[in-house]
Each structure stands twice: as C-alpha cells, then as structure tokens.
Design a protein around this motif. Structure first.
Motif: not given
Length: 242
Positions: A200-210, A151-168
């Motif tokens: 783009v909303v993403h993760g993959h690369t750790p940062v100290p805070h959002a 059931c996992l997806r590679n990305n999802i878009r809602c409105g002007d926001f794109l959600f991915v794991h690492a980026g584009i």
C-alpha cells in the motif's frame, strides 16, 4: 538532484515490466512545491526513459497552504496531457460536500478551508452566512475544476501495488473496502503489520520523511508546513525517493 538509495518494497511486491510509477504525497495548497516536483519527474523520465511511466497523486491537494487553486490548475493540465491519476483525499471530499451542502462550511473551516476559499478569491465577511459563502464559491469555481473533481479516484492498483489516500482496513477484502476508510483511516491501518495482499502506497498522516515499511509506504511529509513534498519512483520491486 541528490536522491536517497533505492529500497526494496518487499520480497514479493512488484510492478509489471517496463513500468515506473511516480507517486506524490499530500500537497495541501503548495503549488510552488508541486511545480518543482513536476520538473523533477520530467527530468527523471528524460534521464531514465522507460516504456510506461505514470504519475499517481495521492490526494489532499487543497486546504492549509496558500494556493489550492494553483495546485488544481497544475494537476488538471497534468491529468489531460500526462494521463496523471489523481486520487480523492479527505479534503477533496469535504470540498465536494460543501459544494452540495453549505452546512459543511464549519467543518471545512476547521481543516483549512478558508485558505482554499481565499485562493479562489472568496474571503467571507463576518456577517456572511454559509449559504452566502457557498454561492460565492460556486461563482468562483471554474468548470474545469468541477471536471477535475469528477475524475478523482478512490484507489488505483498496478501490479502488486495499491495506491490510496489514507490506507485500507485490515482483514477486509479489497473489493469490500469502504471509500470512507480509504480517505480517513489511521491507527487500525498504520498499526497493522499484516500482509494485505498488496503493498500500500498512501499519505494522510504526516511523517518526517518517506516511511518505507514491509507492507506499506507513507509519503505524506506535511508539505504545507515542512516545505517537503515527497515523490517516490517505483520500478520493479524498488522504491526510490526523488
């Protein structure tokens, strides 16, 4: 719960009206932090009701932390009962590869795969071959977890926001993005200041805070090591860190 002030994501990016999306960063086996985050989400929805609320988990649920199995148990329930959307991170992709190809074990081991195996009760002996480990993992891996992976997806878009794991990959149309880039890309995306046409909303690369930028927000706060699992609530053009 204390929260940081709201921040505008950009002058243009917005979700549809009466919609709120909770996006959760890389979990990496920290079922304890995930339980706390789910409780915060439920509390926030109760305190601030909205017509449509959705949860998007950004990937990397497994490896490194102590309870990858527990994380998938929780997310599988959330997916069924709360219609949560779970994206595929590079760590899930590697586990999927190992389930098909035992030779992937050494690569997975280098990225924290032994902790995931241990959470399923698989602790390879020094003499165990990769095929032995794969067979033991297949025997221990619940069918419900296989369904979760499917059931996992590679990305999802809602409105002007794109959600991915690492980026584009910049300058590549969204319809032509390589799934490998969506799970693995770093510098080419992180260093880009261009308008991607979506926020783009993403993760993959750790940062100290959002890390909220003009064209993206990174919500991977290295939960397995830092003890901080970041969840943001997006509504309209605002991003609120819960």
């Amino acid at each position: 719960m204390p929260r940081s002030p709201s921040r505008s994501s950009s002058n243009k990016a917005a979700l549809p009206p009466d919609t709120r999306i909770y996006a959760i960063g890389d979990i990496h086996g920290r079922a304890d932090l995930l339980q706390e985050t789910i409780a915060r989400i439920d509390e926030d929805i109760q305190r601030r009701p909205i017509t449509y609320a959705a949860e998007v988990y950004i990937g990397d649920y497994i490896d490194r932390g102590a309870d990858s199995k527990g994380v998938i148990d929780l997310l599988a329930v959330r997916m069924v009962h709360n219609h949560a959307i779970c994206l595929r991170g590079n760590h899930e992709a590697i586990m999927e590869d190992f389930l098909e190809d035992a030779s992937v074990l050494e690569h997975w081991r280098q990225l924290g795969g032994l902790q995931t195996l241990a959470s399923y009760g698989v602790s390879p002996s020094r003499t165990a071959t990769a095929s032995d480990v794969q067979n033991a993992f297949h025997a221990a891996f619940p069918p419900a977890h296989g369904a979760f992976l499917r059931c996992l997806r590679n990305n999802i878009r809602c409105g002007d926001f794109l959600f991915v794991h690492a980026g584009i990959r910049p300058n590549v149309p969204l319809s032509s993005q390589d799934p490998h880039d969506l799970m693995w890309i770093r510098d080419e995306f992180l260093d880009s200041k261009r308008d991607h046409g979506v926020y783009v909303v993403h993760g993959h690369t750790p940062v100290p805070h959002a890390d909220i930028r003009d064209n993206r927000v990174n919500i991977d706060t290295g939960a397995w090591r830092s003890g901080i699992l970041t969840c943001i609530a997006i509504e309209g053009t605002e991003i609120l860190v819960l």
